[in-house]
Design an enzyme around this catalytic site. Structure first.
Site, PDB file in Angstrom:
ATOM      1  N   VAL A 117     -53.796   8.743   3.454  1.00 40.63           N
ATOM      2  CA  VAL A 117     -53.253  10.102   3.481  1.00 40.63           C
ATOM      3  C   VAL A 117     -54.269  11.108   2.960  1.00 40.63           C
ATOM      4  O   VAL A 117     -54.494  12.163   3.559  1.00 40.63           O
ATOM      5  CB  VAL A 117     -51.947  10.182   2.672  1.00 40.63           C
ATOM      6  CG1 VAL A 117     -51.471  11.629   2.545  1.00 40.63           C
ATOM      7  CG2 VAL A 117     -50.866   9.328   3.318  1.00 40.63           C
ATOM      8  N   THR A 141     -48.330   4.895  -4.007  1.00 39.62           N
ATOM      9  CA  THR A 141     -47.045   4.691  -4.688  1.00 39.62           C
ATOM     10  C   THR A 141     -46.426   3.396  -4.163  1.00 39.62           C
ATOM     11  O   THR A 141     -45.381   3.412  -3.506  1.00 39.62           O
ATOM     12  CB  THR A 141     -46.083   5.875  -4.456  1.00 39.62           C
ATOM     13  OG1 THR A 141     -45.919   6.080  -3.040  1.00 39.62           O
ATOM     14  CG2 THR A 141     -46.607   7.143  -5.092  1.00 39.62           C
ATOM     15  N   GLU A 166     -46.130  13.889   3.612  1.00 40.60           N
ATOM     16  CA  GLU A 166     -46.880  13.685   4.853  1.00 40.60           C
ATOM     17  C   GLU A 166     -46.010  12.934   5.865  1.00 40.60           C
ATOM     18  O   GLU A 166     -45.140  12.155   5.504  1.00 40.60           O
ATOM     19  CB  GLU A 166     -48.172  12.922   4.570  1.00 40.60           C
ATOM     20  CG  GLU A 166     -48.004  11.573   3.881  1.00 40.60           C
ATOM     21  CD  GLU A 166     -47.715  10.432   4.829  1.00 40.60           C
ATOM     22  OE1 GLU A 166     -47.955  10.607   6.045  1.00 40.60           O
ATOM     23  OE2 GLU A 166     -47.249   9.379   4.365  1.00 40.60           O
ATOM     24  N   LYS A 214     -38.575  13.128   3.141  1.00 34.64           N
ATOM     25  CA  LYS A 214     -39.521  12.073   3.529  1.00 34.64           C
ATOM     26  C   LYS A 214     -38.836  10.714   3.568  1.00 34.64           C
ATOM     27  O   LYS A 214     -38.963   9.961   4.551  1.00 34.64           O
ATOM     28  CB  LYS A 214     -40.688  12.058   2.537  1.00 34.64           C
ATOM     29  CG  LYS A 214     -41.624  10.868   2.667  1.00 34.64           C
ATOM     30  CD  LYS A 214     -42.372  10.867   3.980  1.00 34.64           C
ATOM     31  CE  LYS A 214     -43.404   9.724   4.000  1.00 34.64           C
ATOM     32  NZ  LYS A 214     -44.169   9.706   5.243  1.00 34.64           N
ATOM     33  N   ALA A 272     -37.906  -2.909  20.998  1.00 40.32           N
ATOM     34  CA  ALA A 272     -37.606  -4.158  20.304  1.00 40.32           C
ATOM     35  C   ALA A 272     -38.892  -4.931  20.026  1.00 40.32           C
ATOM     36  O   ALA A 272     -39.848  -4.880  20.800  1.00 40.32           O
ATOM     37  CB  ALA A 272     -36.659  -5.005  21.132  1.00 40.32           C
ATOM     38  N   GLY A 314     -43.277  -2.977   9.814  1.00 38.04           N
ATOM     39  CA  GLY A 314     -44.131  -3.271   8.673  1.00 38.04           C
ATOM     40  C   GLY A 314     -44.896  -2.018   8.309  1.00 38.04           C
ATOM     41  O   GLY A 314     -44.453  -0.903   8.580  1.00 38.04           O
ATOM     42  N   CYS A 344     -45.394   2.331   4.954  1.00 41.18           N
ATOM     43  CA  CYS A 344     -44.327   3.288   4.642  1.00 41.18           C
ATOM     44  C   CYS A 344     -42.926   2.694   4.688  1.00 41.18           C
ATOM     45  O   CYS A 344     -42.227   2.683   3.670  1.00 41.18           O
ATOM     46  CB  CYS A 344     -44.403   4.473   5.601  1.00 41.18           C
ATOM     47  SG  CYS A 344     -45.893   5.476   5.415  1.00 41.18           S
ATOM     48  N   LYS A 367     -49.485  -2.534  13.475  1.00 42.98           N
ATOM     49  CA  LYS A 367     -49.383  -1.769  14.717  1.00 42.98           C
ATOM     50  C   LYS A 367     -50.791  -1.610  15.270  1.00 42.98           C
ATOM     51  O   LYS A 367     -51.772  -1.867  14.566  1.00 42.98           O
ATOM     52  CB  LYS A 367     -48.726  -0.399  14.477  1.00 42.98           C
ATOM     53  CG  LYS A 367     -49.536   0.525  13.575  1.00 42.98           C
ATOM     54  CD  LYS A 367     -48.863   1.868  13.355  1.00 42.98           C
ATOM     55  CE  LYS A 367     -48.853   2.702  14.607  1.00 42.98           C
ATOM     56  NZ  LYS A 367     -48.360   4.073  14.363  1.00 42.98           N
ATOM     57  N   ARG A 383     -50.602  -4.153   5.698  1.00 38.45           N
ATOM     58  CA  ARG A 383     -49.514  -4.119   4.728  1.00 38.45           C
ATOM     59  C   ARG A 383     -48.168  -4.431   5.395  1.00 38.45           C
ATOM     60  O   ARG A 383     -47.749  -3.756   6.315  1.00 38.45           O
ATOM     61  CB  ARG A 383     -49.469  -2.750   4.033  1.00 38.45           C
ATOM     62  CG  ARG A 383     -50.558  -2.579   2.985  1.00 38.45           C
ATOM     63  CD  ARG A 383     -50.592  -1.187   2.403  1.00 38.45           C
ATOM     64  NE  ARG A 383     -51.161  -0.215   3.327  1.00 38.45           N
ATOM     65  CZ  ARG A 383     -51.407   1.058   3.016  1.00 38.45           C
ATOM     66  NH1 ARG A 383     -51.110   1.506   1.806  1.00 38.45           N
ATOM     67  NH2 ARG A 383     -51.939   1.866   3.908  1.00 38.45           N
TER      68      ARG A 383
END
Length: 437
Positions: free
Chosen positions: A11, A86, A151, A207, A255, A260, A263, A324, A331
């Site tokens: 970010v 975070t 964000e 968010k 689908a 994952g 976020c 992705k 992560r």
């Protein structure tokens, strides 16, 4: 305006580079000396399309700099953005705010004049209030204000999302803070980007609510996919049929093996913990988390069925490891749970990902990494497509079939049709489609 960006993760770096591209003077600050040295040498710590060129261009023009010295970074800044991690806290799912609060305390001691401190990190409701108290306790200059500016960047399309946003959300309790954020984002007004000004707590909740809703759409369509398989329907046609309703929309109705990334997993958990502390049950979001966890671990069962009911001694080729395409982010990637299940069943794994190998190797010991899709498929009993990278969409299926020992193609992203797979000499298993081959 002069902007300091604390944190050069996903970010912080994308936001800092884009602000610099708007013409602002941006200094990105990070304690990681190796990361800053790499950035100064033009090496990106993350893989994001277009980011390297954007950073290089703005460094060359003198609008973007990097430092490990926070005091230097915030000197004379009109706004200081906190964009540190975070992560979900181990054990309870709460967002770990230690990096945010440490940054706020350090900023307070380094400021030489008032500034607007802006939380860009995803933080629970009330974090802005806590930051304001830290700034007072640590002696920040009088007139220092706190705002929230969450964000909404998609990995793999972050620069386009920043420059052409669906909306900009600013949470502020003082008109002076609102004015500073309005000026920072003024270049986007030419694109008529919607900007929403709210209170800080509302902005913080927007968010989490947005991510929880999108996660809900994913888990919903995944459950519909399971039903499709049992009743002989096609989930892709169902998705299109409901997505054409403009009250629903087509996005996030694909689908697959579950969500994952950086976020959705942590933000849904953090929202649940906030709701729990407030005495508000959130049964829908809780179920979304449970469905997704079961989804990811259950993908291994599909592979086991495709190879005859036992994974023992089988070689499985896995294409795509990142959560992705167009990112190297591992992560909470669905591939992790899948491969763990396959290994526990006694399978040998050969994997290939176009950019994720460096991030994946420490997380996936005991598997082999191939240099391309065909090398991964060599001698495999099954080929599993986990991440829908573009280069997997036009594989030479006959070449794949010739390289494999078995015939099973398990397509967890539905990027192929059954007919073309069968013509190549393979059997096909997709998501949300009746099993016929």
């Amino acid at each position: 305006m002069k902007i300091a960006m604390i944190g050069t993760g996903y970010v912080g770096l994308v936001s800092g580079a884009c602000f610099a591209d708007f013409g602002h003077d941006v200094c990105c600050v990070d304690r990681d000396e190796a990361k800053i040295a790499g950035l100064e040498a033009g090496r990106m710590p993350i893989w994001e399309p277009g980011l390297e060129d954007l950073v290089e261009s703005n460094v060359r023009r003198g609008r973007l700099t990097f430092t490990t010295d926070l005091a230097r970074g915030v000197d004379g800044a009109d706004a200081v953005f906190i964009a540190v991690g975070t992560p979900a806290r181990r054990g309870d799912g709460h967002a770990d705010l230690s990096y945010v609060f440490a940054a706020a305390a350090e900023i307070a001691g380094a400021l030489t004049g008032p500034a607007v401190i802006v939380t860009k990190s995803t933080v629970p409701v009330g974090t802005g209030d806590a930051i304001a108290k830290i700034l007072i306790d640590e002696g920040a200059p009088e007139g220092t204000l706190v705002a929230s500016n969450p964000e909404f960047l998609r990995e793999g399309a972050a620069i386009a999302d920043f420059k052409h946003p669906d909306r900009i959300v600013v949470g502020a309790e003082d008109p002076r803070a609102e004015a500073v954020l309005r000026e920072i984002y003024r270049p986007l007004f030419l694109n008529k980007a919607p900007i929403l000004f709210t209170g800080r707590r509302t902005a913080e909740l927007i968010k989490y609510a947005a991510n929880a809703f999108l996660a809900t759409k994913i888990s919903f369509i995944n459950e519909i996919a399971d039903l499709c398989e049992k009743v002989g329907a096609d989930v892709q046609e169902v998705s299109r049929g409901i997505g054409l309703d403009n009250r629903i929309g087509p996005k996030f109705l694909h689908a697959g093996p579950g969500y994952g990334g950086s976020c959705f997993p942590k933000d849904t958990l953090a929202l649940l913990r906030t709701a729990e502390e407030s005495g508000v049950p959130m049964r829908i979001v809780n179920t979304v988390v449970e469905v997704n966890d079961a989804r990811k671990s259950g993908m291994g069962d599909r592979v086991r069925e495709a190879v005859g009911g036992s994974l023992q001694g089988k070689k499985i080729a896995v294409l795509g490891l990142t959560f992705k395409p167009n990112t190297d982010d591992m992560r909470d990637a669905p591939s992790l749970a899948l491969i763990d299940t396959l290994k526990k069943g006694g399978a040998e794994i050969a994997a290939f990902d176009p950019v994720g190998r460096e991030q994946a190797e420490p997380l996936l010991p005991g598997i082999s990494f191939a240099d391309d899709s065909y090398a991964a498929a060599a001698g495999a009993d099954a080929l599993v497509i986990v991440t829908e990278w573009d280069e997997f969409r036009a594989l030479d299926l006959r070449r794949i079939a010739g390289a494999m020992r078995g015939t099973a193609l398990v397509d967890l992203r539905n990027i192929y049709g059954e007919d073309e797979v069968v013509r190549a000499g393979l059997s096909y298993r997709g998501i949300g489609r009746a099993v016929t081959s």
